[in-house]
Design an enzyme around this catalytic site. Structure first.
Site, PDB file in Angstrom:
ATOM      1  N   GLY A  50      -6.430   3.527  -6.918  1.00  0.00           N
ATOM      2  CA  GLY A  50      -6.629   2.264  -6.214  1.00  0.00           C
ATOM      3  C   GLY A  50      -5.682   1.208  -6.738  1.00  0.00           C
ATOM      4  O   GLY A  50      -4.486   1.285  -6.514  1.00  0.00           O
ATOM      5  N   HIS A  51      -6.239   0.221  -7.443  1.00  0.00           N
ATOM      6  CA  HIS A  51      -5.455  -0.884  -8.001  1.00  0.00           C
ATOM      7  C   HIS A  51      -4.667  -1.605  -6.910  1.00  0.00           C
ATOM      8  O   HIS A  51      -3.477  -1.877  -7.061  1.00  0.00           O
ATOM      9  CB  HIS A  51      -4.515  -0.409  -9.107  1.00  0.00           C
ATOM     10  CG  HIS A  51      -5.198   0.353 -10.195  1.00  0.00           C
ATOM     11  ND1 HIS A  51      -6.022  -0.249 -11.116  1.00  0.00           N
ATOM     12  CD2 HIS A  51      -5.219   1.678 -10.483  1.00  0.00           C
ATOM     13  CE1 HIS A  51      -6.495   0.665 -11.945  1.00  0.00           C
ATOM     14  NE2 HIS A  51      -6.027   1.836 -11.578  1.00  0.00           N
ATOM     15  N   HIS A  52      -5.358  -1.899  -5.803  1.00  0.00           N
ATOM     16  CA  HIS A  52      -4.714  -2.635  -4.712  1.00  0.00           C
ATOM     17  C   HIS A  52      -5.788  -3.201  -3.782  1.00  0.00           C
ATOM     18  O   HIS A  52      -6.971  -2.890  -3.912  1.00  0.00           O
ATOM     19  CB  HIS A  52      -3.760  -1.734  -3.922  1.00  0.00           C
ATOM     20  CG  HIS A  52      -4.428  -0.617  -3.180  1.00  0.00           C
ATOM     21  ND1 HIS A  52      -4.635   0.608  -3.744  1.00  0.00           N
ATOM     22  CD2 HIS A  52      -4.934  -0.555  -1.937  1.00  0.00           C
ATOM     23  CE1 HIS A  52      -5.244   1.394  -2.870  1.00  0.00           C
ATOM     24  NE2 HIS A  52      -5.454   0.704  -1.746  1.00  0.00           N
ATOM     25  N   ALA A  53      -5.351  -4.040  -2.865  1.00  0.00           N
ATOM     26  CA  ALA A  53      -6.178  -4.559  -1.773  1.00  0.00           C
ATOM     27  C   ALA A  53      -5.369  -4.421  -0.497  1.00  0.00           C
ATOM     28  O   ALA A  53      -4.167  -4.139  -0.539  1.00  0.00           O
ATOM     29  CB  ALA A  53      -6.538  -6.026  -2.024  1.00  0.00           C
TER      30      ALA A  53
END
Length: 134
Positions: free
Chosen positions: A51-54
């Site tokens: 992940g580590h995102h939007a």
């Protein structure tokens, strides 16, 4: 389905029986958008956080077809949400605008139904940019 401005769990319809197995079904009204992309992840090594995102626009319905998946979300105001997908009949609706980290068991298969085709410009990959718009 009434959409909420935050992630939430969905109980998917299932049919079947113990002697033959089961089928989980994701369709209207469980999926509140036209599906433009489907993808899955698998064989994620133990101890890896993804992940580590939007996303700016993308909405998702995510299922753990196999194994278990922990999700940690945060909105721009700092409110946090945690979810565990550990059964194929559970799904997670994820609206745009939430920073996420994802922990998958090694045997997990994450299936995603996405509202948009892949475009790198929809991703926010820097946490400070997500929080502060910098």
């Amino acid at each position: 389905m009434e959409l909420k401005p935050e992630p939430f769990l969905i109980d998917l319809a299932s049919i079947g029986e113990p002697a033959l197995g089961y089928v989980s079904i994701a369709q209207s009204p469980d999926v509140p958008f036209a599906i433009k992309r489907v993808y899955w992840t698998y064989y994620t090594p133990n101890g890896i956080t993804r992940g580590h995102h939007a996303h700016k626009k993308l909405q998702q319905i995510i299922c753990a077809v196999s194994g278990s998946i922990k999700f940690h979300f945060e909105n721009k105001a700092g409110r946090k949400f945690d979810f565990l997908l550990d059964h194929p009949s559970k799904a997670l609706y994820v609206p745009a605008g939430f920073w996420r980290t994802i922990e998958l068991s090694h045997n997990a298969v994450l299936l995603c139904l996405a509202s948009e085709e892949f475009t790198e410009s929809d991703y926010i990959r820097d946490y400070d940019v997500f929080k502060n718009g910098k």
